[in-house]
Each structure stands twice: as structure tokens, then as C-alpha cells.
Design an enzyme around this catalytic site. Sequence first.
Site, mmCIF file in Angstrom:
data_model
loop_
_atom_site.group_PDB
_atom_site.id
_atom_site.type_symbol
_atom_site.label_atom_id
_atom_site.label_comp_id
_atom_site.label_asym_id
_atom_site.label_seq_id
_atom_site.Cartn_x
_atom_site.Cartn_y
_atom_site.Cartn_z
ATOM 1 N N CYS A 118 -6.249 0.251 1.862
ATOM 2 C CA CYS A 118 -5.884 -1.126 2.220
ATOM 3 C C CYS A 118 -6.968 -2.090 1.759
ATOM 4 C CB CYS A 118 -5.659 -1.250 3.725
ATOM 5 S SG CYS A 118 -7.140 -0.997 4.722
ATOM 6 N N GLN A 173 0.827 -1.190 0.000
ATOM 7 C CA GLN A 173 0.000 0.000 0.000
ATOM 8 C C GLN A 173 0.868 1.250 0.000
ATOM 9 O OE1 GLN A 173 -2.815 -0.110 3.185
ATOM 10 N NE2 GLN A 173 -3.292 2.064 3.064
ATOM 11 N N ASN A 201 -1.312 -8.818 6.164
ATOM 12 C CA ASN A 201 -1.481 -7.376 6.314
ATOM 13 C C ASN A 201 -0.996 -6.709 5.025
ATOM 14 O OD1 ASN A 201 -1.294 -4.653 6.943
ATOM 15 N ND2 ASN A 201 -0.482 -5.003 9.000
ATOM 16 N N TRP A 229 0.093 -3.967 4.446
ATOM 17 C CA TRP A 229 1.265 -3.123 4.630
ATOM 18 C C TRP A 229 2.557 -3.904 4.443
ATOM 19 C CZ3 TRP A 229 -0.630 -0.444 9.761
ATOM 20 C CH2 TRP A 229 -1.611 0.496 9.433
ATOM 21 N N HIS A 250 -8.500 -2.041 9.829
ATOM 22 C CA HIS A 250 -7.577 -2.341 8.737
ATOM 23 C C HIS A 250 -8.004 -3.653 8.089
ATOM 24 C CE1 HIS A 250 -3.834 -2.028 6.584
ATOM 25 N NE2 HIS A 250 -3.381 -3.166 7.063
#
Length: 674
Positions: free
Chosen positions: A115, A109, A318, A320, A286
Site C-alpha cells: 500500500c 492494490q 485509501n 484499497w 495502512h
Amino acid sequence: KLLFSSVNVSMWADKHTQTPDPVLAVNVLFCNTVSVGMVVPYEGQSFSALRSQCQDNGVLFEDPLFPPSDQSLFYNSNRLGQITWKRPKDLCIEPHLFVDGISAHDLHQGQLGNCWFVAACSSLASREALWQKVIPDWKDQEWDKEKPESYAGIFHFRFWRFGEWVDVVIDDRLPTVNDELVYCHSNDVNEFWSALVEKAYAKMYGCYEALDGGNTADALVDFTGGVSEPMDLVEIGLIEDKELLDELFDTVLKVHDRGGLISCSIRATSESDMEARLDCGLVKGHAYAVTDVRKVRLGHGLLAYFKSDKLNMIRLRNPWGQREWNGPWSDSSEEWLKVSKSEREKIGVTVQDDGEFWMTFDDFIANYTDMILCRLINTSYLSFHKTWEEAVIRGSWRQHDDPLHNRAGGCANNKYSFLQNPQYMFDVKKPEDEVLFCLQQKDRRATLRSGRGENLPIGFDIHRVELNRTYRMHAIQQKVGGSIYINSRSVFLRIDLKEGRYVVIPTTFEPGLEGDFLLRIFTDVAAGCKELTLDEPPQTCWSGMCGYPSLVTQVHVMNANGLIGKDSEEVSDPYVIIRCEGEKVRSPVHSSTRSPVFDIKGLFYRKKARQPISIEIYNHNTFVDSFLGQVTLPAEQGDFQQTLHLRDKGDHRDNDLPGTITVAIVSTTLLTNI
């Protein structure tokens, strides 16, 4: 603004170790929720024509509909400073769509709260049959270093939008700061598929900023044409119910194994809660992608194969690319010593801070609050799994001064206008059937720039109606279910319905709101779904000669008691027939009972108001059905409920048969009253 609600993200595998499952591949291939053959060019731009034109002229494509300017980045104001748009060839020596294939680990991201989109892309990357729909002819679009003159700086991607696949063309100019991509990017500086897909998606929504905050469920539907089912894991109360917990795991495993996509999140209760990192390493507000679901075998050596000890496990990522779960079964935890090395290699356990981690399903439920299952609804008969029948209806909510023509009545709270909404009739033809409903409105995110970006709060109610209803409902019938009302792009409901005829009424929450919608209904047997458009029988040129109804009567056969037992166990298999002016309505057969609860209705528009209505009960036999009794109902207008003794044929007072039947009658001379 990272997440409004979590969504489906699904199966992933490392691009270097993924082994295709031929059975899964066949089933995903034949899923066919929506035909990929029907592709509509976005804004009329033809990829092949534009690319040929650029190749003939020896120039790189520059998209006039999505120029390299702030209007393509923001709908409010520039929040990033000086942006430089660069082509991949300006950012690396040898650009590619894919480097060593495609993987969930390709995506990271950027400086955008999307996200939800990145999680959906990560999920998409794990399903070859799915990403090849979104990224068509990818080999042809790839950079060809042997033929550099064929490259025209143009790409196209496909998304499922409101019932059809839309082909979106873009140029390859990407926003950068200090020679680095601002938004979604890959681990490998030479790989650009994720950045280009994101740009095409942003173009469809109007600008990049329109992707700031959203719903992964919407993106997953856009990538698959499937249907998303949101689940509130807190409300279900799973932690206290082991049986319910196991049932949910089996459901999640089935969705995963059949090619569906799954996502989850931990609900943020305030703005300050967004992106808050918990002690366990997880992040609130998230979207996480579910990349694997499986029963992991415990133990070592041959003994492990003869033991039945398996643990329900789920793998997440995740977007990220970091910040992982640090509890039991995290990457380097000692719990993995309970699993053999071969089993760990089989399921791809890695000790890296790559954002991907395993946890038990119990821990998953204890920590996550929301999950979305995106099902790929199988409508193909060339399949190993359940095949659904799909009805697709396009409709709209529109205001009109005449109540009989108004189609924007609002929800059931508005009792005087609710039934003015569009109405759709369908039949359930099995004794009981699981029915899936998905109501979708046209996404308004692309109108954010003009201040019209909020979706309408939408939902629907389901009513069980007369078995022979063909005209619109004008009075509330038996409500059997309905969705929540929410301002999301789509609303989903899964419900078990018994055999009969139903009407589903899609609405906005408030009356007077206008918009377009797409309603999809999935049943086991074709439901014969159609819109009810007429309020009453139409007047024709034959009405003067043959007559026109002067009375409408609803007959509700509720139950019967004390019927004759016709088989060896002194019970019967009864059904009921309602007859009126040559028309009849027949109930399903009720097995092995002398006291059936029929609960069926018939609706009759009557030209001969004085002619009585008869109700007959029969026992179902293999060859010839046997008569159990009948009653004749009076013809007068009015409402009443009666329990009547059954009589033999001829209906004489001295020939009563065993048993009674309870019926309710509603009659009115106003044909638009029922």
C-alpha cells in the site's frame, strides 16, 4: 507487512475535472531538485536500442534480466500458486497506458503488501510535471492502433535513486491468475500504466516480493528526488495547542500547494493490530494518500463570500479503493449542507465508496499518528517561491586499522571512534538560517534474496566549530543538533542555525559497519560545503625553510561586558577580531548592545609559539569602525578561562578602557588533539 512507516502522498484531482494551475505548474517545472538530464540506464539496458532491435526483427521484447518466472516474483518461495505471465494484448482487446488521462483513482492494490507504493503512485498521478519524469515520452510509449507494427512490448520508467535518475526497461509480460492481474491494477481493464510502473519498480528491487512492506517516503523520493520529513503527530501534542495546530496546517497547505506529496497512517502497536478497522472506518498500519488540502468556505449564496468562516479540511484516499472515514464530513454526512453546492463542486465532493474522503484537520490530527511531508526543494531562480542552495555529497563508511584513516566510527556513544567518521564543513552566512539535511543510504531491499536486505541504522550530528576550521575535528565541539538513528533509507532534519561554521558528521549507529551514503544540505545562501580530509597542516617542501606548526591553540571568545556606548542611546554595534601570526578571525556584528555574547572560536596552528595572541573589539559604523579595546593573551601551552579588562592600543597597564572580555584557551603540542 503493509506498512513500516507512512509517507507522503499529495495532491490529487479527478482526471475528468482537474484544472491545471499555471503558477503551480511553473514552480513544479523549475523545482529541479536533481537534473532530469542526467539519466543512467539500469544495468546498461538502453530502451531506444532495444526497441529498435525488436522492431527491426518483428518480435516483442523479452527481458532477460527480469524473466517470467518465480525468481522475478519471490525471493523466498511461491505463495500464490500457479502464475501465468501475459501481455496486455492477451488480457483485453485494446490496451492503453492511460484511459481518459491519469488519476489517483486508477490504482488498486493487488495481492501484495505494498500500500506504501500504491499510495505514492496515487500521489504521483496528481502531478503532471512529476509523473512525466517517471513515465517519460508517454505518448511515444502508448499503444498506436494506427501503427500496430511499431509496438515492441517494451516500456521504460525513471526513478530517482541515490542522487541520479535511473531508466528501467521492462517487457510488458505481467503476472496473472485466472486472466486477472495479481498485483497493482486499474479500474479500467484496458489501462496498464500502474501495473507496468509497479513491474519496473519491482525489477529495480529484485522481485515483486521485495515490495511487500515498505516506506511510502522512499517511493515518493524515488518519484520526485525530493526530501521526506516524517512527523510524529502524537509526540508533537497538537490537540492541546490550537496555535501549533494552525501552524502545522499552514505548513501542510504550503507543501501541498507547492507541488509536494503527503502521506499519513495510524500506527499499529502490534502485529494483530495491522489492518485493524476502527469504528470510524479508518484502518491501522495502512498508508493513506493526502489528495487535497484547503480552507473550505462555509455558507450559501453571496453572503458566504463576505463571511470569513472557513474550515481547515484535508482529503485522503485509501489505496484499497474502499473503506472510508464515516465520521463528520464523510461523503454523505449532513455537515456538507453547510457548504454551498458550487463550493462542493469546486472541491470535488463525491458520494462514492471509492476510498477517497474529506475530514477536518482537527479530526485528522485526532485520528492519525504519523505524517510524512515530501518537499520538492526549489533550487531554481526562475521561481515565484523560495529558492534553496543545495550541496550534494557522496561518501562512505569504511573500516581501517589506523584510527586516523578509519571512517566507520559509529555514533557519539562510541566516544573513542565517533570522530573517525566522515566530516563535512559548511557555513551559515545569515544571522539565522533554516537548514535542511537529508542523509540517505543505498537501499538494501534489492539484496533480500541473499539475506542482506536490512538497512543500516544511520543518523548524523551537527557541531558548531571554529570560524576558520579547515582540518578534521579531533575533539567534541559544541553540538547544536542531530537526527534520530533509524534503519530507514533516509533521515531528515530541519533546524534553525545561527551564523557560523559547522561540521556535520554522518554515522552508522554501531561502529565498524560499512556502506555508502548521500548527504544533501539545503541553505538559503550557498554554504561552501566540503569534506574535511586532512587531520593537520600537511608537510611540504617549504616546511623546512618556513617552519612547521609546533602548537595548536583554540581561542574561544565568550562574551564582553560594560563596553563603551558609542551612539545616542549609549549602546554600540560591537564585533571582535582574533589575531594570531598574521591570521585573523572576525565575528558577526552584534547590534545595539554593551554586553555582546560573541560565542565564537578561532583555531590557530602556530609556528611561533611565544608570539602572543591579540583580541580586539570594534564598533561597527557606516563609514569608519571605532576601536573599543583589546587584550593580549599569553602564549604558553595549557587550558584556562579568564575575564580580562580591555586596554587601549599599546596595551599598557595604565591605559585601561571600560569593559571586560571573557575568553577560554586550549593549547596543545599534539596537532591532532583539537
